[in-house]
Design a protein around this motif. Structure first.
Motif, short mmCIF file in Angstrom:
data_model
loop_
_atom_site.label_atom_id
_atom_site.label_comp_id
_atom_site.label_asym_id
_atom_site.label_seq_id
_atom_site.Cartn_x
_atom_site.Cartn_y
_atom_site.Cartn_z
N UNK A 65 0.94 -1.23 -0.05
CA UNK A 65 0.05 -0.01 0.10
C UNK A 65 0.98 1.20 0.12
N UNK A 66 0.55 2.34 -0.54
CA UNK A 66 1.05 3.53 -0.49
C UNK A 66 0.75 4.33 0.73
N UNK A 67 1.60 5.39 1.18
CA UNK A 67 1.41 6.02 2.22
C UNK A 67 -0.16 6.57 2.45
N UNK A 68 -0.69 7.14 1.29
CA UNK A 68 -2.29 7.60 1.36
C UNK A 68 -3.17 6.53 1.91
N UNK A 69 -2.73 5.39 0.88
CA UNK A 69 -3.72 4.34 1.21
C UNK A 69 -3.64 3.50 2.76
N UNK A 70 -2.64 3.58 3.37
CA UNK A 70 -2.41 3.25 4.45
C UNK A 70 -3.20 4.00 5.59
N UNK A 71 -3.12 5.40 5.31
CA UNK A 71 -3.76 6.37 6.39
C UNK A 71 -5.30 6.16 5.98
N UNK A 72 -5.86 5.85 4.84
CA UNK A 72 -7.07 5.78 4.69
C UNK A 72 -7.82 4.39 5.17
N UNK A 73 -6.80 3.38 5.11
CA UNK A 73 -7.16 2.04 5.66
C UNK A 73 -7.32 1.93 7.05
N UNK A 74 -6.40 2.91 7.94
CA UNK A 74 -6.53 3.20 9.17
C UNK A 74 -7.79 3.68 9.60
N UNK A 75 -8.45 4.38 8.80
CA UNK A 75 -9.55 5.13 8.91
C UNK A 75 -10.68 4.69 8.57
N UNK A 76 -10.94 3.77 7.56
CA UNK A 76 -12.26 3.40 6.93
C UNK A 76 -12.11 2.11 6.85
N UNK A 77 -11.39 0.99 7.34
CA UNK A 77 -11.45 -0.30 7.09
C UNK A 77 -12.39 -0.87 8.43
N UNK A 78 -12.78 -2.24 7.96
CA UNK A 78 -13.92 -2.81 8.89
C UNK A 78 -13.20 -3.28 10.00
N UNK A 79 -11.92 -3.48 10.14
CA UNK A 79 -11.13 -3.79 11.59
C UNK A 79 -9.49 -3.16 11.39
N UNK A 80 -9.34 -2.81 12.49
CA UNK A 80 -7.88 -1.88 12.44
C UNK A 80 -7.26 -2.44 13.79
N UNK A 81 -6.38 -3.10 13.82
CA UNK A 81 -5.77 -3.64 15.06
C UNK A 81 -3.96 -3.71 14.84
N UNK A 82 -3.72 -3.58 15.96
CA UNK A 82 -2.11 -3.64 16.27
C UNK A 82 -1.65 -4.94 16.97
N UNK A 83 -0.79 -5.58 16.42
CA UNK A 83 -0.41 -7.21 16.91
C UNK A 83 0.64 -7.80 16.13
N UNK A 84 0.79 -9.05 16.52
CA UNK A 84 1.89 -9.78 15.97
C UNK A 84 1.48 -10.97 15.47
N UNK A 85 2.27 -11.53 14.33
CA UNK A 85 1.87 -12.95 13.67
C UNK A 85 2.41 -13.86 14.57
N UNK A 86 1.19 -14.85 14.97
CA UNK A 86 1.66 -16.09 15.78
C UNK A 86 1.84 -17.01 14.78
#
Length: 289
Positions: A170-191
Motif C-alpha cells: 500500500x502507498x502512504x495515502x492508502x495506509x492512512x485511509x485504511x486505518x480510518x475506513x477499514x472494517x477492522x484495525x488492530x495492532x498486533x503480531x503474527x503468531x
C-alpha cells in the motif's frame, strides 16, 4: 348478531386463514427462505423475490420451478449502476442453476454440476437479475439451493478479488485511509501462518495488543481482555510469511470472514501518520502510542 354480519365475519376469517396458510415464503429486507414444495403441482412457477440490503442470504429448500431475485440497495440512487453484486454459494448448495437474466436472455453464473462453494461470483448490477432455475428431477428431497450475497462498489471488488491488487504494497495515502475506513484495525503480531492449497488462501493467526475497531467479533479477548486473538485471510498467491515485530492490520469483512488489506509495520505507520498529522493531512485521529 344479525345473520348477514355473521356470514361476513365467517368469510373474513376464512380469507385470513387462506392468506396465512398460502404464505409460501418467509422474508425480510435482507434474507429470504422458502420451499418449492408449496407449489409442487406447478413445476414451472416463477416466483419474484425482492431484497433491499447491502448483504444477506437466500435459501431455497426443495427447489422446483424458478426464482427471479432482485437485489437492490435500500436507498436507490444513480450510484446503483456502479455497484457489483457478489454471491457465495453455501457449501452444500444443490438443486438449481443460477443465471443472469437480462431482456429475456440467460447467462450461466453458477452451475449445479460444477459447484465451488469457496468461490465468490461477482457481476455488475447493470448486467441483469438473478434467475435461479431448479434442475428437473424425480427426487427433490435433501436439495437446498442457497448463497450469501453482498452489494459492494466496483472499486472495492477489484481490490478484493484481484490477486495483484490484494498483494501489492500500500502507498502512504492508502495506509492512512485504511486505518480510518477499514472494517477492522488492530495492532498486533503474527503468531503463525498456514497455507491451504485447496482453498487457495493463507490464514494469518494474529495476537492483538491494541484493538482500534472491528465490524464483527473476529478478534476474541483472551487473558482477561489484555489481548485478542483472530484470523485474517489473504490469497495464497500473495505468499504471506510470518514476520517479526508489530504490524497494523487493516482489512474488510466479506461473507463473515476477515480479508487482509494494508498491513504496514507499526513503526512505519507511526512515521507515516505523524508526518501527515504535522501537515494537517491525516484523514482521522488515531493513537500511535
Amino acid at each position: 348478531m344479525l345473520p348477514s354480519v355473521t356470514v361476513a365475519l365467517a368469510i373474513l376469517v376464512l380469507m385470513l386463514f387462506k392468506a396465512v396458510t398460502s404464505q409460501q415464503y418467509s422474508t425480510d429486507l435482507c434474507s429470504w427462505k422458502g420451499s418449492g414444495l408449496t407449489h409442487e403441482s406447478h413445476l414451472r412457477d416463477v416466483e419474484q423475490v425482492y431484497l433491499r440490503c447491502s448483504e444477506g442470504s437466500l435459501q431455497w429448500l426443495y427447489p422446483t420451478g424458478a426464482l427471479i431475485v432482485n437485489l437492490r440497495p435500500n436507498v436507490l440512487s444513480s450510484s446503483y449502476k456502479y455497484l457489483t453484486v457478489c454471491i457465495k454459494p453455501f457449501k452444500d448448495s444443490k438443486g438449481a442453476n443460477i443465471y443472469l437474466e437480462k431482456s429475456g436472455k440467460l447467462k450461466l453464473l453458477v452451475s449445479e454440476e460444477l459447484p465451488n462453494p469457496n468461490k465468490v461470483y461477482c457481476y455488475s448490477s447493470d448486467q441483469g437479475v438473478l434467475f435461479i432455475e431448479a434442475t428437473p428431477r424425480q427426487d427433490i428431497s435433501r436439495k437446498i439451493t442457497g448463497f450469501q450475497y453482498e452489494l459492494i462498489s466496483q472499486r472495492a471488488v477489484s481490490n478484493l478479488y484481484t490477486v495483484s491488487a490484494s498483494c501489492r504494497p500500500c502507498s502512504d495515502t492508502e495506509v492512512l485511509l485504511a486505518a480510518c475506513t477499514s472494517d477492522f484495525v488492530v495492532r498486533g503480531v503474527i503468531q503463525g501462518v498456514s497455507h491451504d492449497s485447496e482453498q487457495q488462501e493463507s490464514v494469518i493467526d494474529v495476537s492483538v495488543a491494541r484493538l482500534y475497531k472491528q465490524k464483527s467479533k473476529i478478534f476474541q479477548p483472551v487473558q482477561n481482555g489484555v489481548r485478542w486473538l483472530g484470523k485474517i485471510k489473504t490469497p495464497l498467491e500473495c505468499g504471506v510469511r510470518q514476520g517479526e515485530g508489530e504490524f497494523l492490520f487493516t482489512g474488510s469483512m466479506h461473507f463473515g470472514e476477515a480479508g487482509l488489506g494494508c498491513a504496514p509495520r507499526f513503526k512505519d505507520f507511526q512515521k507515516i501518520y505523524q508526518e501527515a498529522k504535522s501537515k494537517g493531512l491525516n484523514p482521522c485521529e488515531i493513537s500511535t502510542d
